[in-house]
Every structure is written in C-alpha cells, then in structure tokens.
Design a protein around this motif. Structure first.
Motif, PDB file in Angstrom:
ATOM      1  N   GLU A  12      -7.967   5.402   2.316  1.00  0.00           N
ATOM      2  CA  GLU A  12      -7.044   4.696   1.633  1.00  0.00           C
ATOM      3  C   GLU A  12      -6.742   3.579   2.215  1.00  0.00           C
ATOM      4  N   VAL A  63      -6.556  -5.862 -11.884  1.00  0.00           N
ATOM      5  CA  VAL A  63      -6.781  -4.431 -11.041  1.00  0.00           C
ATOM      6  C   VAL A  63      -6.418  -3.328 -11.794  1.00  0.00           C
ATOM      7  N   GLU A  64      -6.748  -2.146 -11.372  1.00  0.00           N
ATOM      8  CA  GLU A  64      -6.092  -0.941 -11.962  1.00  0.00           C
ATOM      9  C   GLU A  64      -4.612  -0.831 -11.597  1.00  0.00           C
ATOM     10  N   GLU A  84     -14.329  -1.939 -14.831  1.00  0.00           N
ATOM     11  CA  GLU A  84     -13.132  -1.581 -13.745  1.00  0.00           C
ATOM     12  C   GLU A  84     -12.109  -1.018 -14.932  1.00  0.00           C
ATOM     13  N   VAL A 132      -1.181  -3.306  -4.017  1.00  0.00           N
ATOM     14  CA  VAL A 132      -2.029  -4.136  -2.970  1.00  0.00           C
ATOM     15  C   VAL A 132      -2.201  -5.300  -3.644  1.00  0.00           C
ATOM     16  N   ALA A 133      -2.312  -5.266  -4.717  1.00  0.00           N
ATOM     17  CA  ALA A 133      -2.512  -6.611  -5.597  1.00  0.00           C
ATOM     18  C   ALA A 133      -1.406  -7.597  -5.744  1.00  0.00           C
ATOM     19  N   ASP A 159       1.926   2.101  -3.576  1.00  0.00           N
ATOM     20  CA  ASP A 159       0.799   2.543  -4.223  1.00  0.00           C
ATOM     21  C   ASP A 159       0.689   3.915  -3.981  1.00  0.00           C
ATOM     22  N   ILE A 175     -10.859  -5.087  -4.669  1.00  0.00           N
ATOM     23  CA  ILE A 175     -10.294  -5.828  -5.711  1.00  0.00           C
ATOM     24  C   ILE A 175     -10.683  -7.132  -5.463  1.00  0.00           C
ATOM     25  N   LYS A 178      -3.289   1.693 -10.316  1.00  0.00           N
ATOM     26  CA  LYS A 178      -3.077   2.423  -9.154  1.00  0.00           C
ATOM     27  C   LYS A 178      -3.000   1.208  -7.731  1.00  0.00           C
ATOM     28  N   ASP A 179      -3.745   0.236  -7.975  1.00  0.00           N
ATOM     29  CA  ASP A 179      -3.623  -0.892  -7.110  1.00  0.00           C
ATOM     30  C   ASP A 179      -2.591  -1.869  -7.317  1.00  0.00           C
ATOM     31  N   PRO A 225      -7.650  -2.447  -0.444  1.00  0.00           N
ATOM     32  CA  PRO A 225      -8.948  -2.170  -0.727  1.00  0.00           C
ATOM     33  C   PRO A 225      -9.872  -3.720  -1.154  1.00  0.00           C
ATOM     34  N   LYS A 284       0.828  -1.208  -0.007  1.00  0.00           N
ATOM     35  CA  LYS A 284       0.073   0.125   0.168  1.00  0.00           C
ATOM     36  C   LYS A 284       0.878   1.161  -0.009  1.00  0.00           C
TER      37      LYS A 284
END
Length: 555
Positions: free
Chosen positions: A282, A415-416, A549, A422-423, A99, A289, A418-419, A286, A96
C-alpha cells in the motif's frame, strides 16, 4: 412466464437494460443520504479550509509583537518554516490514510490536531515552544486541505463539482484579503495569543458540523500495513526541498556546503522513495497514478500555478507599497483586482464545466492569460498608475481562476475512487512545492536585482537592513535615495515577473496535451433514464481513454 421465456431468448437485448435499471435505484439509494446534507457538509469543509489558509496570514501580521514579547529574533523564520515543513511533509500521508482507513475519521483527526497545535501555540512561553507547537499545528493543517478536497471528491461527482468552485475561490480571497486585517486587529486589541486562539471557535464549529452531517459509505479497514519506509523517505525528501528553497540565498549561500548537503539528501531520499513505492503493498503515493497523462499534466500545471501565484502575492503588495506609496495596513486589499477576477472566472468556469462537461479549453485559456498577465506586470515601472497595475492584476487573476480548481478536478477525475486521497494530496503537494520554489527563486532574483541597482546608484546602505521598505520609511529618506530605491524595486519586480512569465509558458504549452476525458457523474437532468444512459456511455468512453483504468465507480 412469457416474460421469463422472452428473457431467456434475448439475453443480449434485455440484460443490459435490466442491469442498468437495477443499478439506477441502487445509485439513487446511495446518493440520497449525501444529497440531503451535502450543502451543510460543504459549508463545514469551507470553514476547515479557511482555517488552513487564514492561519499564516494572521500569524504573519502578529510576528513583530510575538518577537517583542518572547524574544528569539534569530529563530523568527522557524515559526513559519516549522509550520510549512510539517504541512508539506504530512500532506501525502494524510491522503493515503484517508484512502486506507476512511476519510471522515482521518479528517476529524487532522482538525483536532490542528486545534491542539493552535491552543498550545497560544500558550507558548518562549520561541522554542512556539516553534514546536507550530509544527504540531502544521501536521494538522496538512490534513485539512487534503481532507476537504478528497471528501468533496467523494460527495460530488466531477461533472457537478464545478458548482462549488466559486465557494473555494471565495474562501481563498477572504483569507488573502481578510487575513492581514484580522491579524492586525486581533493583535492590537486582544493580544498576539488570540491570533492562535481564534482558530478554536472556528474549528469547533467545523468539527461539530462534520461529525453531525457527514455520512460517507463505511470503508472496510485494510489489512495492509502502512508504508512507513516510503512515508519516512518522502518526508525526508520533501523536508530537504523545502529547506533548500527556504534557506537558499538567505540563511546560506546557494553554493554553501549546507545547501549542497540538503540537495544530496533530498535526491537520495526521493530516489529511495521511488524504489520503495514499486515494492510496497500500500504505497504512500502509488506511482501508477502518474501513468494517467492528465494526472501528470495537472501535477505539472499545479506546480507552476503555485510557483506563479505565491510569487505574485509576495511582490505585488511590495511594489505597491514601495513604488506606488500604498499603505501597508491594508496590504490585503491591494490584491483585490486579482482575487476578484479569480473568483468571478472560477465561478463561470465551474458552471460551464457542470453544464457541458467540457474543461480542456480552460487550462489552455488560463495558462495563456497567466502568461500574458505576468508579462504585463513585468512592464510596470515607477510611473505605472494603480489603475493600470490593477488591470494587469485582473488579467493574471483571470488566468489563475481558470486553473486553480480545474487542476484539482481533472486530477481527481483521472484516478480510481480508491485513490482519491492520494490524488488530492498529490495535487496539493505539487502546488505547495511550487509555491516554495516560486517564493525562493523569484525572491532571490528580486533581492539580487534591488541590491545591484542600489549599489550602482550609491544607495546600498539602505538595503543592508532589508530589501524592503514601507511607505512610511521611504518618506523619511532624501529624495534622490528614495527615487533610487523606487527604481530598484520596480527593476526587481520586473525581473521576478518576467521569470514568472517564462515559467507560465511551460504551463501554457503543457495544457495543450490535456485529454478531454469525460467527467464521472452526470449533470442534473429531469429524467433519470437518459441521465443513466449518458452516464454509462461516458463511463465506457472514459474507461477506454484512460487505458483500461477502472474509473466507472460511482461517487
């Protein structure tokens, strides 16, 4: 002027083409600085990945010498547990932070923290200091693997990432085979402290290379506050889970008050974590996902792969040493059939993914081979030859080769951008937790079966010290006792691998539900225009398949 007036008359016909033409040079411009140094960066990342994977392998070999000098045998398990806990608990937090504040700085910080922990561990004067310094080292290690995966996710589009799968599998093979050999050599000739100091030159090289050649787009600093409450609850929950799997059946009985309390604390902390994540600006992880079916499936398959893989790595050398009479000195080499098979298959799967963009079949084949390989390993007994066990290991290795990197690839593609952090941390965390559960549950089953068999044959005395005896110790036992112990170990591995095969069935079935969402990016093509068209088309399909997405951003 005619061209201008034509543009005004036909906006729907020419505007998309013009927009695409404008986007293509911009995408090329952004990719150029990365393309020039991507191979050097990948090399630096592989060195950092090697640091994280090699450490426990080397330190494990040095532990008897460490205990002999520092004492504190009763705290021996905490040298490993402190490192594992810190790594698992910090993994999602590092993802995180990358990100939110940029991956390069976060990754460099994790390397520095790992090296500080390594240097302090080498200077430890007692077992308490060593445990504390190992925890610092583990905090840094949590960011190493996540940083490697997330940066590769930023630098290399998923469609082209398969070309690097072989490198990652090779690093894993080197760590597992070379770790015990290097650890033993260093301990014998330089002393146990160099088991930690060896990280410093390797880490310095990775630090210098990443600082010099890694150039990522500047990330705007987020104004949102870090989700401290979510991070704290997740840390407590993960710590409880790891302690349950580490202590259950060894330090404490599974139904003891300590284990029950840890389970209750873990459940309460994770329940609170899920509630907090729905409110945080934030969130550390998240929850949206997990709305992606592919990401959720890859989390499950990654957990099961970790469960099976680390169980196999634990019990295969044990079986070959105790039953087949192999030497413990070269224990890493005993895994060579499995690791070489995994390396070759991973390279082939990566190349096919890059050239075709297809990947859905690989988790299915991998899950099937893993299930078959574990079942074959469960059939081994005291008469099984090394050649036969090697072939069985190769089948299991091929299955893991189809799964190890594909699970991360599909998770990141789901995922996007921006993630991405975290992915990556989520996929890594689930695999880590899977390994903890695998070692604990398969280990408990193995030990119970060995002790039961030895008790039934009147040889339980040799299992009071340990459920494991090496080849040298076995040779000194009377023939009836040795044969009874060999039978007990083969019976224990049968039970452990049969459980692994049952678990692998779940992963095999889950793989059928994976959806073939087109991979971001495009395979290298001589003509730029068709590549752009294909990319735009693939992104449109992907956006629809992912339920709206935003996955059309460029790497």
């Amino acid at each position: 002027m005619a061209g201008i007036s034509g543009d005004k008359k036909k906006p729907s016909a020419e505007a998309p083409g013009q927009q695409q033409a404008n986007q293509q040079p911009q995408a090329q411009q952004e990719a150029q600085p990365q393309a020039r140094s991507v191979r050097v960066v990948i090399l630096a990342l592989m060195i950092a990945m090697l640091l994280a994977m090699l450490d426990n392998m080397i330190v494990g070999t040095a532990m008897p010498t460490i205990v002999g000098e520092l004492g504190g045998l009763e705290h021996l398990s905490w040298v490993v547990t402190a490192y594992t806990l810190a790594t698992a608990a910090s993994t999602p937090i590092w993802g995180k932070l990358g990100d939110m504040y940029g991956r390069k700085g976060t990754f460099l910080t994790s390397i520095v923290l790992f090296l500080i922990g390594s240097a302090l561990s080498g200077m430890a004067q007692d077992m308490g200091q060593l445990i504390g310094f190992r925890a610092i080292q583990g905090l840094g290690a949590g960011g190493l693997m996540v940083g490697v995966m997330a940066i590769i996710g930023d630098l290399v589009p998923p469609r082209e990432r398969g070309k690097y799968q072989g490198m990652m599998a090779a690093v894993m093979a080197v760590a597992m085979i070379g770790g015990p050999l290097v650890g033993g050599t260093i301990t014998d000739h330089l002393g146990w402290r160099w088991s930690f100091y060896i990280n410093l030159p390797l880490g310095a090289v990775a630090l210098a290379m990443v600082t010099a050649v890694l150039h990522l787009p500047k990330k705007e600093r987020t104004k949102a506050r870090i989700d401290y409450l979510g991070a704290g609850l997740l840390t407590v929950g993960i710590t409880s889970i790891v302690l349950v799997t580490t202590w259950g059946g060894t330090e404490y009985a599974w139904d003891s008050a300590v284990i029950m309390e840890l389970i209750a604390i873990g459940v309460a902390a994770l329940t609170g974590f899920f509630f907090v994540e729905t409110k945080a600006a934030e969130p550390i992880m998240p929850l949206h996902i997990f709305r992606s079916r592919n990401f959720s499936l890859m989390s499950v398959i990654g957990f099961l792969t970790g469960f099976v893989m680390f169980g196999a790595v634990l019990f295969l050398p044990l079986y070959q040493q105790s039953v087949q009479g192999a030497s413990a000195t070269n224990s890493g080499l005993l895994l060579l059939p499995m690791l070489m098979s995994m390396l070759v298959v991973s390279m082939i799967a990566g190349r096919v993914t890059t050239s075709t963009g297809r990947y859905r079949l690989f988790p299915i084949i991998g899950g099937g081979l893993m299930m078959v390989g574990l079942y074959l390993l469960s059939t081994m007994d005291t008469e099984t030859s090394r050649l036969t066990s090697g072939l069985y290991m190769a089948v299991l290795g091929a299955g893991m080769g189809f799964l190890m990197q594909i699970t991360m690839l599909v998770a990141q593609n789901s995922v996007e951008l921006k993630d991405m952090g975290v992915a990556s941390s989520g996929a890594t965390l689930f695999r880590t937790l899977g390994s903890s559960f695998g070692v604990a549950i398969m280990g408990a089953l193995f030990t119970s079966r060995v002790q039961d068999e030895m008790a039934a044959k009147g040889g339980s005395a040799i299992t009071e010290r340990s459920a494991q005896l090496d080849a040298a110790s076995l040779a000194k036992l009377p023939d009836p006792v040795r044969e009874a112990y060999e039978f007990a170990v083969s019976s224990g591995t049968h039970a452990a691998f049969l459980l692994g095969a049952a678990v692998a069935v779940i992963g095999f079935l889950a793989a059928f539900f994976v959806k073939e969402v087109p991979l971001r990016g495009a395979a290298p093509a001589p003509a730029a225009e068709p590549s752009a068209d294909a990319e735009q088309s693939a992104d449109a399909e992907e956006s629809a398949d992912a339920g709206g997405e935003k996955v059309t951003e460029r790497v």
